[in-house]
Scaffold this motif. Structure first.
Motif, PDB file in Angstrom:
ATOM      1  N   ASP A 255       0.878  -1.172   0.000  1.00  0.00           N
ATOM      2  CA  ASP A 255       0.000   0.000   0.000  1.00  0.00           C
ATOM      3  C   ASP A 255       0.910   1.214   0.000  1.00  0.00           C
ATOM      4  O   ASP A 255       1.385   1.657   1.061  1.00  0.00           O
ATOM      5  CB  ASP A 255      -0.899  -0.025   1.237  1.00  0.00           C
ATOM      6  N   LEU A 256       1.163   1.752  -1.182  1.00  0.00           N
ATOM      7  CA  LEU A 256       2.114   2.863  -1.293  1.00  0.00           C
ATOM      8  C   LEU A 256       1.533   4.144  -0.706  1.00  0.00           C
ATOM      9  O   LEU A 256       2.291   5.004  -0.238  1.00  0.00           O
ATOM     10  CB  LEU A 256       2.496   3.064  -2.764  1.00  0.00           C
ATOM     11  N   ASP A 257       0.205   4.289  -0.731  1.00  0.00           N
ATOM     12  CA  ASP A 257      -0.400   5.494  -0.150  1.00  0.00           C
ATOM     13  C   ASP A 257      -0.270   5.482   1.367  1.00  0.00           C
ATOM     14  O   ASP A 257      -0.054   6.530   1.997  1.00  0.00           O
ATOM     15  CB  ASP A 257      -1.881   5.572  -0.550  1.00  0.00           C
ATOM     16  N   ASP A 258      -0.401   4.289   1.957  1.00  0.00           N
ATOM     17  CA  ASP A 258      -0.310   4.153   3.410  1.00  0.00           C
ATOM     18  C   ASP A 258       1.120   3.863   3.872  1.00  0.00           C
ATOM     19  O   ASP A 258       1.389   3.745   5.063  1.00  0.00           O
ATOM     20  CB  ASP A 258      -1.246   3.028   3.875  1.00  0.00           C
ATOM     21  N   ALA A 259       2.035   3.701   2.878  1.00  0.00           N
ATOM     22  CA  ALA A 259       3.466   3.450   3.150  1.00  0.00           C
ATOM     23  C   ALA A 259       3.684   2.206   4.007  1.00  0.00           C
ATOM     24  O   ALA A 259       4.367   2.250   5.040  1.00  0.00           O
ATOM     25  CB  ALA A 259       4.110   4.675   3.800  1.00  0.00           C
ATOM     26  N   LEU A 283       9.693   4.268  -0.841  1.00  0.00           N
ATOM     27  CA  LEU A 283       8.533   4.519  -1.688  1.00  0.00           C
ATOM     28  C   LEU A 283       8.961   5.000  -3.071  1.00  0.00           C
ATOM     29  O   LEU A 283       8.393   4.571  -4.090  1.00  0.00           O
ATOM     30  CB  LEU A 283       7.625   5.566  -1.036  1.00  0.00           C
ATOM     31  N   ARG A 287       8.064   3.072  -6.576  1.00  0.00           N
ATOM     32  CA  ARG A 287       7.314   3.701  -7.677  1.00  0.00           C
ATOM     33  C   ARG A 287       8.112   3.627  -8.980  1.00  0.00           C
ATOM     34  O   ARG A 287       7.543   3.456 -10.057  1.00  0.00           O
ATOM     35  CB  ARG A 287       6.979   5.149  -7.317  1.00  0.00           C
ATOM     36  N   GLN A 290       7.805   0.124 -10.166  1.00  0.00           N
ATOM     37  CA  GLN A 290       6.466  -0.134 -10.670  1.00  0.00           C
ATOM     38  C   GLN A 290       6.381   0.112 -12.178  1.00  0.00           C
ATOM     39  O   GLN A 290       5.583  -0.528 -12.877  1.00  0.00           O
ATOM     40  CB  GLN A 290       5.468   0.754  -9.926  1.00  0.00           C
TER      41      GLN A 290
END
Length: 399
Positions: A255-259, A283, A287, A290
């Motif tokens: 979960d990249l938004d929640d790190a 992060l 990305r 990704q």
């Protein structure tokens, strides 16, 4: 009148079968064909029953009387000799079926159903193959400590002391499994503790010097091989996971938004779910990665088959290609590097460092009380470690 060998030998066949009695129900049945068969007639709880002891002279008069007396003793204890004989026969057949090889396979199947890691199961299945030449077909109840020791000595003679130790442990686990299910009464490996050569404990190589670590980080950044391999090594240094956990990581776990990276229990060594906080530098690396592999399931797919993760040898091979052989550092050694720097900094609670490494408290009493993840502290520690790595990297860029 009691029988004699002479009377039995001289008994001739007649038109009909007839009996020669010895006493207490024991008799010889002389058949029309000339066979002479030992029988014992007895009563058990009001019912007349018959026991067979075998043919004369293969079963002698003396032996037949001994068998008769054994049966009479059973009757005194209110036991039916016929039923006791059947029970003994069933037990012998059962013992023949309960071999070390058969129970070993049953034990391995149990571990597999419990969700043990494929790599662990592969090693255990290989270890079990080592018992095949000598002990696999032996009934458990016939195996003694000396039998196991002879097998272990053969393995030990090859100089593979750690393999020998693991084999003893595995055989012991199989026997304890059999004891729990009533198919064995003792563990023959227990007396062997201390009888084998102890393997020399060799820690995985790790870099613990700031300058040397900075040089390695710069070498990783400049790696000329597959970009995914470079990213894997960078993330290995940042998060300090076990190489297998990282190598098999899937995008669905991040979960990249929640790190946060949530590693499922089936891929953890101790079979417990694990969370990893993601520092800003981590992060950024994810990305960027990704863009290369985000369309697939794995962060680090195999170059030959994107449906599978990269080979377990890839990371160590890459380090070696950069001039960092196993005598200097291994993929697993990044964990020791992180642990050493984090503990020596004095900034972090030792339990927070242990949770970051997904270690489980060895002391059962203490483990019962220490259950927290130290999450807030670990988030700060992840940022601190990423900044430390950047500082080491910058300090050696021109060297």
């Amino acid at each position: 009148m009691r029988l004699t060998d002479t009377a039995i030998k001289n008994a001739k066949p007649r038109e009909k079968d007839y009996k020669l009695f010895d006493g207490y129900g024991l008799h010889v049945l002389v058949t029309r064909s000339g066979s002479k068969l030992w029988r014992m007639k007895y009563r058990y709880r009001g019912r007349e029953k018959l026991l067979s002891f075998g043919p004369y002279p293969l079963v002698t008069l003396k032996h037949a009387r001994e068998k008769r007396d054994e049966a009479r003793l059973m009757l005194l204890e209110d036991l039916d000799p016929s039923e006791e004989r059947k029970r003994a026969r069933i037990e012998k057949d059962r013992e023949r079926e309960v071999t070390l090889g058969a129970v070993s396979q049953e034990y391995l199947n149990k571990l597999e159903k419990e969700g043990r890691a494929p790599a662990t199961m592969k090693k255990l299945r290989w270890l079990v193959t080592l018992i095949e030449p000598q002990l696999a077909d032996r009934p458990l109840r016939q195996i003694e400590a000396q039998d196991v020791l002879r097998l272990l000595r053969k393995v030990e003679a090859n100089g593979t002391y750690e393999t020998t130790r693991r084999l003893r442990s595995t055989i012991g686990s199989v026997f304890r499994f059999a004891i729990a299910s009533g198919r064995a009464s003792s563990d023959p490996t227990e007396p062997l503790k201390g009888a084998l050569i102890r393997p020399t404990v060799k820690s995985r190589s790790a870099i613990l010097d700031r300058v040397e670590l900075g040089k390695l980080l710069n070498a990783i950044d400049g790696f000329s091989g597959q970009p995914t391999t470079m990213h894997a090594l960078q993330l290995l240094s940042l998060m300090a996971p076990r190489p297998g956990e990282l190598r098999q990581a899937q995008w669905s776990e991040f979960d990249l938004d929640d790190a946060v990276w949530r590693v499922p229990p089936e891929r953890m060594k101790m079979r417990r779910p694990h969370r990893v906080p993601l520092a800003p530098q981590t992060l950024a690396g994810l990305r960027e990665l990704q863009c290369h592999t985000g369309d697939g399931a794995f962060l680090f797919p195999s170059a030959r088959n994107w449906q599978k993760p990269m080979s377990e040898n890839t990371l160590n091979a890459a380090l070696k290609r950069m001039g960092y052989g196993s005598d200097r550092i291994t993929a697993h050694g990044f964990r020791a590097t992180f642990s050493t720097f984090a503990n020596e900094s004095g900034l972090w609670h030792v339990d927070a460092v242990e949770r970051a490494l997904a270690h489980v408290e060895g002391n059962e009493v203490r483990r019962a009380y220490v259950r927290g993840e130290h999450w807030s502290e670990r988030v700060e520690m992840a940022k601190w470690w990423a900044d430390e790595l950047d500082a080491m990297r910058r300090s050696t860029q021109n060297e």
